[in-house]
Scaffold this motif. Structure first.
Motif, PDB file in Angstrom:
ATOM      1  N   ASN A 102       0.841  -1.187   0.000  1.00 17.39           N
ATOM      2  CA  ASN A 102       0.000   0.000   0.000  1.00 17.39           C
ATOM      3  C   ASN A 102       0.882   1.244   0.000  1.00 17.39           C
ATOM      4  O   ASN A 102       1.844   1.327   0.767  1.00 17.39           O
ATOM      5  N   PRO A 103       0.584   2.235  -0.846  1.00 23.15           N
ATOM      6  CA  PRO A 103       1.419   3.438  -0.901  1.00 23.15           C
ATOM      7  C   PRO A 103       1.565   4.149   0.445  1.00 23.15           C
ATOM      8  O   PRO A 103       2.580   4.824   0.677  1.00 23.15           O
ATOM      9  N   GLU A 104       0.587   3.995   1.328  1.00 26.20           N
ATOM     10  CA  GLU A 104       0.675   4.621   2.642  1.00 26.20           C
ATOM     11  C   GLU A 104       1.634   3.879   3.570  1.00 26.20           C
ATOM     12  O   GLU A 104       2.037   4.413   4.602  1.00 26.20           O
ATOM     13  N   VAL A 105       1.988   2.656   3.183  1.00 23.24           N
ATOM     14  CA  VAL A 105       2.928   1.850   3.979  1.00 23.24           C
ATOM     15  C   VAL A 105       4.316   1.888   3.355  1.00 23.24           C
ATOM     16  O   VAL A 105       5.316   2.160   4.028  1.00 23.24           O
ATOM     17  N   ALA A 106       4.393   1.615   2.059  1.00 20.50           N
ATOM     18  CA  ALA A 106       5.673   1.602   1.342  1.00 20.50           C
ATOM     19  C   ALA A 106       6.009   3.008   0.860  1.00 20.50           C
ATOM     20  O   ALA A 106       6.045   3.305  -0.330  1.00 20.50           O
ATOM     21  N   ARG A 107       6.277   3.893   1.796  1.00 20.05           N
ATOM     22  CA  ARG A 107       6.406   5.315   1.484  1.00 20.05           C
ATOM     23  C   ARG A 107       7.720   5.683   0.803  1.00 20.05           C
ATOM     24  O   ARG A 107       7.817   6.746   0.196  1.00 20.05           O
ATOM     25  N   ASP A 111       4.373   5.992  -8.528  1.00 21.15           N
ATOM     26  CA  ASP A 111       4.143   5.494  -9.889  1.00 21.15           C
ATOM     27  C   ASP A 111       4.882   4.187 -10.135  1.00 21.15           C
ATOM     28  O   ASP A 111       4.381   3.304 -10.824  1.00 21.15           O
ATOM     29  N   LEU A 112       6.075   4.019  -9.545  1.00 27.18           N
ATOM     30  CA  LEU A 112       6.806   2.756  -9.650  1.00 27.18           C
ATOM     31  C   LEU A 112       6.064   1.643  -8.927  1.00 27.18           C
ATOM     32  O   LEU A 112       5.930   0.522  -9.436  1.00 27.18           O
ATOM     33  N   LEU A 113       5.569   1.957  -7.746  1.00 28.50           N
ATOM     34  CA  LEU A 113       4.847   0.972  -6.944  1.00 28.50           C
ATOM     35  C   LEU A 113       3.584   0.496  -7.664  1.00 28.50           C
ATOM     36  O   LEU A 113       3.347  -0.706  -7.820  1.00 28.50           O
ATOM     37  N   GLN A 114       2.795   1.451  -8.129  1.00 28.10           N
ATOM     38  CA  GLN A 114       1.512   1.101  -8.720  1.00 28.10           C
ATOM     39  C   GLN A 114       1.626   0.627 -10.164  1.00 28.10           C
ATOM     40  O   GLN A 114       0.790  -0.146 -10.629  1.00 28.10           O
ATOM     41  N   GLY A 115       2.672   1.073 -10.872  1.00 30.79           N
ATOM     42  CA  GLY A 115       2.799   0.734 -12.279  1.00 30.79           C
ATOM     43  C   GLY A 115       3.630  -0.496 -12.564  1.00 30.79           C
ATOM     44  O   GLY A 115       3.437  -1.150 -13.595  1.00 30.79           O
TER      45      GLY A 115
END
Length: 286
Positions: free
Chosen positions: A183-188, A193-197
């Motif tokens: 989750n972007p709120e955890v893996a800050r 964009d790298l995380l989600q893409g």
């Protein structure tokens, strides 16, 4: 109904020669590994680039040269972890058409979770089950970067894949940990964009695959490829980067689904047809 996701970019006039030059570089670096394996990470990264370059001009992987590039990258990825598993002795590895005796070099910072995932994806694509097992037997702690390069969800993700392939207990809990940790709120520390893409879509695909979700896998694969494309076309620099040519993680997930009987109703240059459908399997020893 089959959905097509067009790959970005158009091959230039020298695309084939560029791929050939990279393959020649790989061959030279592989030959030097028998004297010293210290630069095996460079050989592996060059082999990945060569594979991507071949896919530029051969988006279906219909040419033998593309399959050879795929196998070389897979063999180097496995060899990287073989030579870093101990500090003494040698290891026998087949690379670029012949058996080679490589010196072991002991633990190295580049034998990390990121390279493990690439090596595992390649073993999946090549349907090399023995290599998949060998990679999955590597202790998770061996893959931790001393510099803290990766967020914790990356290690949860590796643990999920190892647990699945070796049929260890706790798969559901580990998958939940990987999903929650990405989750972007955890893996800050990871760019959103790298995380989600790039990083999260294979995890989502695995979720659909392991649930045998026939109606959900192909839509999730389409979404993964569209996210991949959006990431690699965000700006001119990324669009020119050869790394975006192949969606290796989604391709590996699609191979698992294809072999497992799930419908893969997606066509794309990001998923070379003859790699997905193992059209070259058994062409030569791997």
């Amino acid at each position: 109904m089959t959905v097509t996701v067009a790959r970005h970019g158009v091959p230039g006039p020298d695309a084939e020669r560029f791929a050939e030059r990279l393959s020649e570089q790989v061959a030279g670096r592989v030959d030097r590994l028998e004297r010293s394996a210290d630069a095996i990470d460079f050989a592996f990264s060059t082999a990945l680039m060569a594979l991507q370059a071949h896919c530029v001009g051969d988006p279906e992987a219909a040419k033998l040269e593309t399959w050879e590039a795929t196998v070389n990258a897979m063999q180097l990825g496995s060899a990287l972890f073989a030579v870093t598993g101990a500090s003494e002795g040698t290891v026998e590895c087949r690379i670029n058409g012949k058996m080679r005796t490589l010196p072991r070099i002991g633990p190295q910072s580049f034998a990390d979770a990121g390279n493990w995932l690439s090596a595992f994806w390649l073993a999946v694509v090549c349907r090399e089950q023995q290599r998949m097992t060998q990679l999955c037997e590597i202790p998770l702690e061996r893959l931790r970067s001393p510099e803290g390069q990766y967020e914790e969800f990356m290690y949860h993700w590796v643990d999920v894949l190892q647990t699945y392939w070796l049929q260890r207990p706790g798969l559901v809990d580990k998958l939940i940990a990987a999903i929650e940790g990405s989750n972007p709120e955890v893996a800050r520390s990871v760019p959103r964009d790298l995380l989600q893409g790039v990083l999260y879509p294979p995890i989502n695909l695995f979720y659909h695959f392991v649930r045998k979700h026939e109606e959900g896998f192909s839509p999730a694969l389409v979404e993964a490829l569209e996210l991949h494309k959006a990431y690699w076309t965000l700006n001119e620099e990324r669009e020119a980067d050869i790394d975006g040519t192949l969606a290796l993680g989604p391709l590996a997930m699609a191979c698992l689904a294809y072999d497992g009987g799930l419908p893969v109703e997606v066509e794309s240059g990001y998923l070379p047809k003859y790699l997905l459908e193992h059209g070259w399997l058994g062409e030569f020893p791997t």
